[in-house]
Each structure stands twice: as structure tokens, then as C-alpha cells.
Enzyme design. Sequence first.
Site, short mmCIF file in Angstrom:
data_model
loop_
_atom_site.label_atom_id
_atom_site.label_comp_id
_atom_site.label_asym_id
_atom_site.label_seq_id
_atom_site.Cartn_x
_atom_site.Cartn_y
_atom_site.Cartn_z
CD GLU A 363 -3.33 -0.99 1.57
OE1 GLU A 363 -3.77 0.16 1.72
OE2 GLU A 363 -3.95 -2.01 1.91
N1 CAA Z 1 -6.61 11.70 -3.95
C1 CAA Z 1 -7.17 12.22 -5.07
N2 CAA Z 1 -6.44 12.50 -6.18
C2 CAA Z 1 -5.13 12.22 -6.15
C3 CAA Z 1 -4.49 11.66 -5.03
C4 CAA Z 1 -5.29 11.42 -3.88
N3 CAA Z 1 -4.76 10.90 -2.77
N4 CAA Z 1 -3.19 11.50 -5.29
C5 CAA Z 1 -2.99 11.94 -6.54
N5 CAA Z 1 -4.18 12.37 -7.06
C6 CAA Z 1 -4.42 12.96 -8.38
C7 CAA Z 1 -3.59 14.24 -8.52
O1 CAA Z 1 -4.29 15.35 -8.02
C8 CAA Z 1 -3.44 14.31 -10.02
O2 CAA Z 1 -4.61 14.82 -10.60
P1 CAA Z 1 -4.56 15.92 -11.76
O3 CAA Z 1 -3.73 15.30 -12.85
O4 CAA Z 1 -5.99 16.12 -12.12
O5 CAA Z 1 -3.89 17.13 -11.18
C9 CAA Z 1 -3.32 12.84 -10.43
O6 CAA Z 1 -3.94 12.07 -9.38
C10 CAA Z 1 -1.89 12.39 -10.59
O7 CAA Z 1 -1.22 12.65 -9.39
P2 CAA Z 1 0.36 12.57 -9.29
O8 CAA Z 1 0.97 13.36 -10.41
O9 CAA Z 1 0.76 12.93 -7.89
O10 CAA Z 1 0.60 11.02 -9.58
P3 CAA Z 1 1.95 10.20 -9.71
O11 CAA Z 1 1.88 9.39 -10.93
O12 CAA Z 1 3.13 11.11 -9.49
O13 CAA Z 1 1.84 9.17 -8.47
C11 CAA Z 1 2.03 8.42 -6.20
C12 CAA Z 1 1.67 9.56 -7.16
C13 CAA Z 1 1.66 8.95 -4.82
C14 CAA Z 1 3.50 8.06 -6.24
C15 CAA Z 1 1.13 7.18 -6.54
O14 CAA Z 1 1.53 6.60 -7.77
C16 CAA Z 1 1.18 6.13 -5.46
O15 CAA Z 1 0.48 6.22 -4.47
N6 CAA Z 1 2.02 5.09 -5.65
C17 CAA Z 1 2.05 3.97 -4.74
C18 CAA Z 1 1.06 2.92 -5.16
C19 CAA Z 1 0.69 2.00 -4.06
O16 CAA Z 1 0.51 2.39 -2.92
N7 CAA Z 1 0.52 0.76 -4.42
C20 CAA Z 1 0.07 -0.22 -3.48
C21 CAA Z 1 -0.71 -1.26 -4.19
S1 CAA Z 1 -2.05 -1.93 -3.30
C22 CAA Z 1 -1.41 -2.98 -2.18
O17 CAA Z 1 -0.26 -2.97 -1.87
C23 CAA Z 1 -2.43 -3.86 -1.57
C24 CAA Z 1 -1.97 -4.93 -0.65
O18 CAA Z 1 -1.26 -5.84 -1.00
C25 CAA Z 1 -2.52 -4.96 0.69
#
Ligand code: CAA
Length: 380
Positions: A363
Site C-alpha cells: 500500500e
Molecule cells: N486523492 C485524489 N487524487 C489524487 C491523489 C489522492 N490521494 N493523489 C494523486 N491524485 C491525483 C492528482 O491530483 C493528479 O490529478 P490531476 O492530474 O488532475 O492534477 C493525479 O492524481 C496524478 O497525481 P500525481 O501526479 O501525484 O501522480 P503520480 O503518478 O506522481 O503518483 C504516487 C503519485 C503517490 C506516487 C502514486 O503513484 C502512489 O500512491 N504510488 C504507490 C502505489 C501503491 O501504494 N501501491 C500499493 C498497491 S495496493 C497494495 O499494496 C495492496 C496490498 O497488498 C494490501
Amino acid sequence: MNFDLNEDHMMMRKMVRSFAEEECAPGMEERDENEEFPMDLWKQCGELGLTGVTFPEEYCGVGADYISYAITVEELSRVDPSLGVTISAHSSLCANPIYLFGTEEQKQKYLVPLATGEKMGAFGLTESMAGSDASGTRTTAVRDGDDYIINGSKIFITNGYYADTYVITAQMDKSKGNKGIAAFILEKGTPGFTFGKKEKKMGIRSSATYELVFENVRIPKENLLGEEGQGFKIAMVTLDYGRIGIAAQALGIAQGAYEQALKYSKERAQFGKTLSEFQVTQFKLADMALQIEAARLLLYQACYLATEHRPVSKHSAMAKVFAAETANKVATQAVQILGGYGYTRDYPVERMMRDAKITEIYEGTSEIQRIVIAANILKD
Ligand code: CAA
């Protein structure tokens, strides 16, 4: 400001703790050894209402707040972190996006049986080329009449194989980047949807982690979650809430390891006195207790914001990274206090140290949490 748990919270803690100690603890080490998924315990979670803690009663949930949810995952994970993440992934990553973004029809059809525990949920975001970079999804969805056709695969999926309902993301228009991604609800048994590799893991070994494979999987348009192009945002919001569950899991592991170390330190005597009488042990225990308390306060603050439907991104990332690092530090110190015994499988701290590691990875890694925190600070 009131830091006391209310009566509902205390009842929840008591109920989940006795379930964890009486039902989950006995077979825990064996399940870990054999990588055995506890379907019977999952069913009992459903009967106790632990599969739908935060969802309103109209969708057959318990209608409780996020602190009750955190207590549930924390108490399960204090004893059985694999069951903790099973409940967390089911609730936060599958049922919650359906609750937040689903149509009324989708909620009746999918959320209700998820909340009761009749069905188990999972979330398919991660791919071999889209881990931390969640927008790099290569799974595709193509509109075909009244259906979507899905091709691709997802990896590291918690509850994979056992889950009945999957929320997945797929790219519909690569030229639009993250705005080309859509989210779908996918049912187990849909033709073309199969399971690939089962992961053999360092820790949380009795939780299920599978690859999902999609070969021309046809999904009716009614199963689009939200709108086309909204999938990335749905995934981000889902993770904002999901990280509360992982913070609670990490806190539970830390609490469990700390209690083991505390107990042992009072029993084990060396050089004519118990370990707890040595200042070096006291300082270790004090640091463990301090970190746990701080993690719990950060977590419950994030829970408060989530319950109030206020922005939670920064606080859930803070709670997750702090609790995950606490779990790793505390479990490692617990092994240190137990010494040679702690390194064996005769004591649970060895497993707890292995179980703790994943909380810094899934996550969103601790590095990703810091990106999320920094982005929010700079935006503020
Ligand atoms: N809420 C709403 N919108 C959001 C947001 C949020 N928390 N975070 C980003 N956005 C929106 C931004 O506002 C942006 O919108 P606009 O283009 O309209 O302005 C868009 O999304 C893109 O945002 P970013 O440019 O910040 O996106 P990014 O590509 O740079 O990625 C990141 C950001 C935080 C690194 C994201 O990719 C991320 O969270 N990565 C980690 C993924 C992750 O946690 N994976 C886990 C998988 S699930 C798992 O692990 C389950 C399990 O086994 C238990």
C-alpha cells in the site's frame, strides 16, 4: 479534546481481542509454517461483523467509525497479522471504493455481500511494471458494445484466489496517461479470469498473495466503477483510506511483539536478576512503548479525519509510515530481548519480525508515503 475511547470502541477491542486470542492464536504458527489460508476464521470474522465495520447498516455493515475499524485490524494483527491484512484489503481496498464510488445498484449487488462476509474482496492495482508508479498500468480495457474487454495481469494481490469480488484498474487510452485509467468490478469465475503464481513470502505467510491473469475477460458496462478515466483517482483515494488499515496492522504487530518482550523480560533471569531489572532492558522497553503510543495517536487522528470525511491523505500516510517503522523497530528489539530464544520458532517474535517487514512495502512503500506527505505539505 478527548483522548478516551468510547464504550463502543472498548467493546470492539474486547470482542476482537477475545476472538483473536481464543480462535486465531492456537493455529497461528502452524498456518504460518504451512502457508495455510484460514477460511474458517474468515467466516467467523463475517459472523462477528468484522468484514463490514465502517459501512452503514443499510448496506449490512456495522455502521461504526474508523477508530473501531483500526481497533479491529490492530487486535487481529496483535495475534494474527495475516488475518489482519485479509480484513484490511477486503474492507479498505475492495468494499470501500465500491461504497465511495459505486452506483446504488453496485452497492446492493457487491457491497452488501462483502460487508456481511458472504463474499471476500480484493484489489488489483499492482503490475510487474506498475508498482510504486501506479499510473504505469499496462492492463487494457477496450469498450465493445455493452461490455469492456480486459487483457493483462496484476501481481501481489492480497486475498487473490480466495476473493469473490475484485476491484481492478485498466488503461483505456495510453495517450491520456493516468487520465486514461478506469476501475472495474470483476467477479471470480468470469471467463478468461484466472490465477497465476502464488507468492511464497517472508512474512504474513498465511495470507493469500496471487497473480491475476486476464485473457479477453468480458465485463458488462454496469461494472465500470465511477467513470472512464477516473480509475487512477479512485485508486489513490482508496489507498488514502487503505493505509489506515495497514497502519493498524503494523500497530498490532508492534503491540504484540512488545507484550511478548515485556513478559519475557520479567521472567528471564541472568546475572542474578530479571532482564527487566537491567536499565538497558528498561530503556529498550521504554522506547518500544513510546513509539507504539505515538503510532497509535497518529493512527487514531487519521481515523478521526476519515470518519469526518475530511482530507486524510497526509495523515494516513503519516500514520502508515510511522506505524510501519515502529513495527519493524519494535519487533526487532523484541527478538533482541528474547535473544537466542527470540531467533527460534518457539516464540512468536521471530514470525512478528518477518510479518512486520511488509508493512513498510505494501500500500505504498515508506518512501512513497514520504512523497505523499511532502506533496501535501507543499500544497498546504
Ligand atoms: N486523492 C485524489 N487524487 C489524487 C491523489 C489522492 N490521494 N493523489 C494523486 N491524485 C491525483 C492528482 O491530483 C493528479 O490529478 P490531476 O492530474 O488532475 O492534477 C493525479 O492524481 C496524478 O497525481 P500525481 O501526479 O501525484 O501522480 P503520480 O503518478 O506522481 O503518483 C504516487 C503519485 C503517490 C506516487 C502514486 O503513484 C502512489 O500512491 N504510488 C504507490 C502505489 C501503491 O501504494 N501501491 C500499493 C498497491 S495496493 C497494495 O499494496 C495492496 C496490498 O497488498 C494490501
